[in-house]
Structure formats: structure tokens, C-alpha cells
Enzyme design. Structure first.
Site, PDB file in Angstrom:
ATOM      1  N   ILE A 189     -30.733  13.275   4.523  1.00 29.96           N
ATOM      2  CA  ILE A 189     -31.780  13.582   5.488  1.00 29.96           C
ATOM      3  C   ILE A 189     -33.032  12.862   4.992  1.00 29.96           C
ATOM      4  O   ILE A 189     -33.176  12.604   3.797  1.00 29.96           O
ATOM      5  CB  ILE A 189     -32.014  15.099   5.680  1.00 29.96           C
ATOM      6  CG1 ILE A 189     -32.325  15.797   4.351  1.00 29.96           C
ATOM      7  CG2 ILE A 189     -30.832  15.747   6.343  1.00 29.96           C
ATOM      8  CD1 ILE A 189     -32.588  17.287   4.502  1.00 29.96           C
ATOM      9  N   ASP A 190     -33.904  12.520   5.905  1.00 34.46           N
ATOM     10  CA  ASP A 190     -35.070  11.716   5.558  1.00 34.46           C
ATOM     11  C   ASP A 190     -35.951  12.411   4.519  1.00 34.46           C
ATOM     12  O   ASP A 190     -35.966  13.643   4.426  1.00 34.46           O
ATOM     13  CB  ASP A 190     -35.910  11.430   6.807  1.00 34.46           C
ATOM     14  CG  ASP A 190     -35.160  10.612   7.840  1.00 34.46           C
ATOM     15  OD1 ASP A 190     -34.256   9.862   7.443  1.00 34.46           O
ATOM     16  OD2 ASP A 190     -35.483  10.739   9.038  1.00 34.46           O
ATOM     17  N   LYS A 191     -36.706  11.609   3.798  1.00 37.32           N
ATOM     18  CA  LYS A 191     -37.634  12.122   2.780  1.00 37.32           C
ATOM     19  C   LYS A 191     -38.502  13.242   3.340  1.00 37.32           C
ATOM     20  O   LYS A 191     -38.653  14.298   2.715  1.00 37.32           O
ATOM     21  CB  LYS A 191     -38.518  10.981   2.263  1.00 37.32           C
ATOM     22  CG  LYS A 191     -39.654  11.436   1.360  1.00 37.32           C
ATOM     23  CD  LYS A 191     -40.596  10.291   1.022  1.00 37.32           C
ATOM     24  CE  LYS A 191     -41.804  10.783   0.232  1.00 37.32           C
ATOM     25  NZ  LYS A 191     -42.763   9.699  -0.068  1.00 37.32           N
TER      26      LYS A 191
END
Length: 321
Positions: free
Chosen positions: A147-149
Site C-alpha cells: 500500500i502506498d507510503k
């Protein structure tokens, strides 16, 4: 032959005849997962004995026949490039084969250019004492999905190769239950629906993803449902049927309702700047709230839920009508 390389020999039997090479070898060599064997074949570490000193490097999808003999060169274990770091983790579930983490926003999943340490992988190497699946390579041990930062929430990490392979198959089959909570600009109409497109790299900016015509990029399907109308915004749940890079962010922007705070796919709308600055809200309003899958070794159905993080709760409260 390089120092420390071991050779495993395998001969195709009647039971494996007609199979793909990677599958056949996985049956003959149970200590190596099919994904690991596929990687070794692609890397040229598997050769077929053609007799009279001849050999060839096959491909993973090659159909095999009984009696074919193969040699697998198994390189020595390579010490992970990522270093173990004592970074606090919220562990939702853990056993010998996998671990489920509730990731905070701001934490990068794995080392890459610009983020060589301080990542989830660094934290996991410390927490799991190095016991992570090797299929993802030295930079991404155990990582099955990301999942994105600046997206918070749940993700599962493989501690064994067998778990990694089983989870990867479920992701490929789109059988993983993934539900996201998002706060978006405007109120979607209709309130519920399905976004069915193709997603690939943007022609204008290769760092961004974009919706393309059918057949270009990868097929992406998101089912959304408006949960609450807010002041100039809405709380939306997005269930992923597929799992493409930035899928929710791209799809909601495509629908005309980008995520609040998204610096890449959403432009700040009038009246929101002061709210976001006052709250110190500096990320896309996206949270992976539910993750469900079948345990790849026990067969048990597992499902986990994560509460909306404090920063999104504050944003929600501020935008209540």
C-alpha cells in the site's frame, strides 16, 4: 560454477509428464516453491541435459516429458540488503508463516531509491529476526502486496516461501477481500457503482498512473459505495476486485471525485485549504480498513478490520454537515 553453488538434479516422471516445467520441478523438489523455481529458470540457473555434453536453458512454461533430466544450480543464500531496524509495529496477527500489520501513514513498505531504510521491511527484519519469505528478493523479503507510503491500514507479509506462494495465488485470482475507506471531494452520483477500466502508466508523467483504452495497461475494477455525505465531500468505501498501482486514487479521480489531500491525482478545492492546514492533514485520505484471505497453509478463513486512523477521524469530524 560459483563458490557455494549447490546442484540439484531432477528427472521428470510419468506423473509430471505434460506439466509446465516450473510446476513439475516443484512437485519433484518440495523444498523449493514454484515461484522460487520459476525465478531460477528465468535467471538461467536451470539447464536440461541433452546428452553428449549438450545442455539448454528452458523456460518456465515449457511442457515436459517423462525421462527429461534437469540440473538446478542453487546459489548460496544472499544476505538481505535491507538491515533490521527496531521500528515499532502494530501487529494484528502473526504465526510461523505470515504476519498482518496495521501500517501507519508515512511508512514506506520496502527500501527503494530515496528510502533505503526506515521502511516496513527494515522493521519486519527486526521483528521477525530475519524470518521472511525470500521470493520477493533481497530488497523486498516477504512482500506480497503493497500500500502506498501515505495510505494507512492493513497488509499481509509472508514469513515462509510456501505462504508467499499461496498468498500470491489468491491475489492473482482476485479472491482477497480488500476494503478501503476514502474521503473524497464531492458526492458521487450514483451513490454506489462499479468503476471498470484499464490502468497503466500516464503518457504525460511516467510516475503517475492513468485510465487508458481497453487492452492498454491492466484491467482494474473497483466497487464503491457512498457511506456518508459530508460538507463538500463524502466518505466512500471502495472494495477492490483487482489490485493495481494507485487503483483507488486513479479510479475516484476518474469518477470526478479525487481523494482529499491527494497530491498526485487531486487538486485542492476551494474552501478546503484552511481546513487541511489547520488539521495538519498532508496525505491522501485513504485507509485499508479490511483484509481477508484464506490462510495458505491451514486453510482457515481469516479477516481483519482496522479502525479509521485519528487524522482521518479528525477530518471526518471537521467535514460533518
Amino acid at each position: 560454477m560459483g563458490s557455494g553453488v549447490s546442484i540439484i538434479e531432477a528427472t521428470i516422471g510419468e506423473a509430471q509428464a505434460g506439466m509446465r516445467l516450473d510446476k513439475a520441478l516443484a512437485e519433484l523438489i518440495p523444498d523449493l516453491s514454484r515461484e522460487r523455481l520459476k525465478a531460477l529458470i528465468v535467471e538461467g540457473q536451470v539447464t536440461e541435459d541433452l546428452g553428449k555434453g549438450g545442455a539448454r536453458s528452458p523456460n518456465p512454461s515449457m511442457k515436459v516429458a517423462a525421462g527429461q533430466a534437469f540440473a538446478i544450480a542453487l546459489p548460496p543464500p544472499v544476505e538481505a540488503e535491507a538491515v533490521a531496524q527496531d521500528i515499532p509495529l502494530v501487529v494484528v496477527y502473526e504465526d510461523a508463516d505470515l504476519i498482518v500489520i496495521d501500517k501507519p501513514a508515512g511508512l514506506v513498505v520496502h527500501p527503494a531509491a530515496g528510502n533505503l531504510d526506515g521502511t516496513l521491511v527494515n522493521a519486519l527484519l527486526h521483528h521477525c529476526q530475519g524470518q521472511l519469505s525470500g521470493i520477493g528478493g533481497v530488497a523486498r523479503p516477504g512482500i506480497v502486496h503493497r500500500i502506498d507510503k501515505d495510505t494507512s491500514g492493513l497488509l499481509v507479509v509472508a514469513k515462509s516461501d510456501r505462504a508467499h506462494e499461496g498468498l500470491a495465488q489468491q491475489f492473482k485470482a482476485h479472491s482477497i477481500d480488500r476494503l478501503y475507506a476514502a474521503i473524497v471531494y464531492g458526492v458521487p452520483q450514483p451513490a454506489t457503482g462499479t468503476i471498470d477500466t484499464w490502468i497503466g502508466r500516464s503518457d504525460a508523467d511516467r510516475k503517475k498512473m492513468a485510465v487508458h483504452r481497453e487492452g492498454r495497461g491492466k484491467h482494474a475494477v473497483t466497487h464503491y459505495r457512498t457511506m456518508e455525505r459530508l460538507r463538500g465531500a463524502a466518505m466512500v468505501e471502495c472494495r477492490l476486485e483487482t489490485g493495481r498501482t494507485h487503483q483507488v486514487r486513479v479510479h475516484m479521480a476518474h469518477l470526478g471525485h479525487p481523494l482529499i489531500g491527494d497530491p498526485v491525482y487531486g487538486r485542492e478545492r476551494k474552501g478546503f485549504k484552511s481546513i487541511l492546514e489547520t488539521l495538519g492533514f498532508e496525505r491522501q485520505a485513504l485507509h485499508a480498513k479490511r483484509l481477508g484471505f484464506i490462510h495458505p497453509l491451514t486453510g482457515e478463513a481469516l479477516s481483519f478490520d482496522s479502525k479509521l486512523p485519528v487524522d482521518m477521524q479528525e477530518l471526518l469530524s471537521e467535514l460533518h454537515v
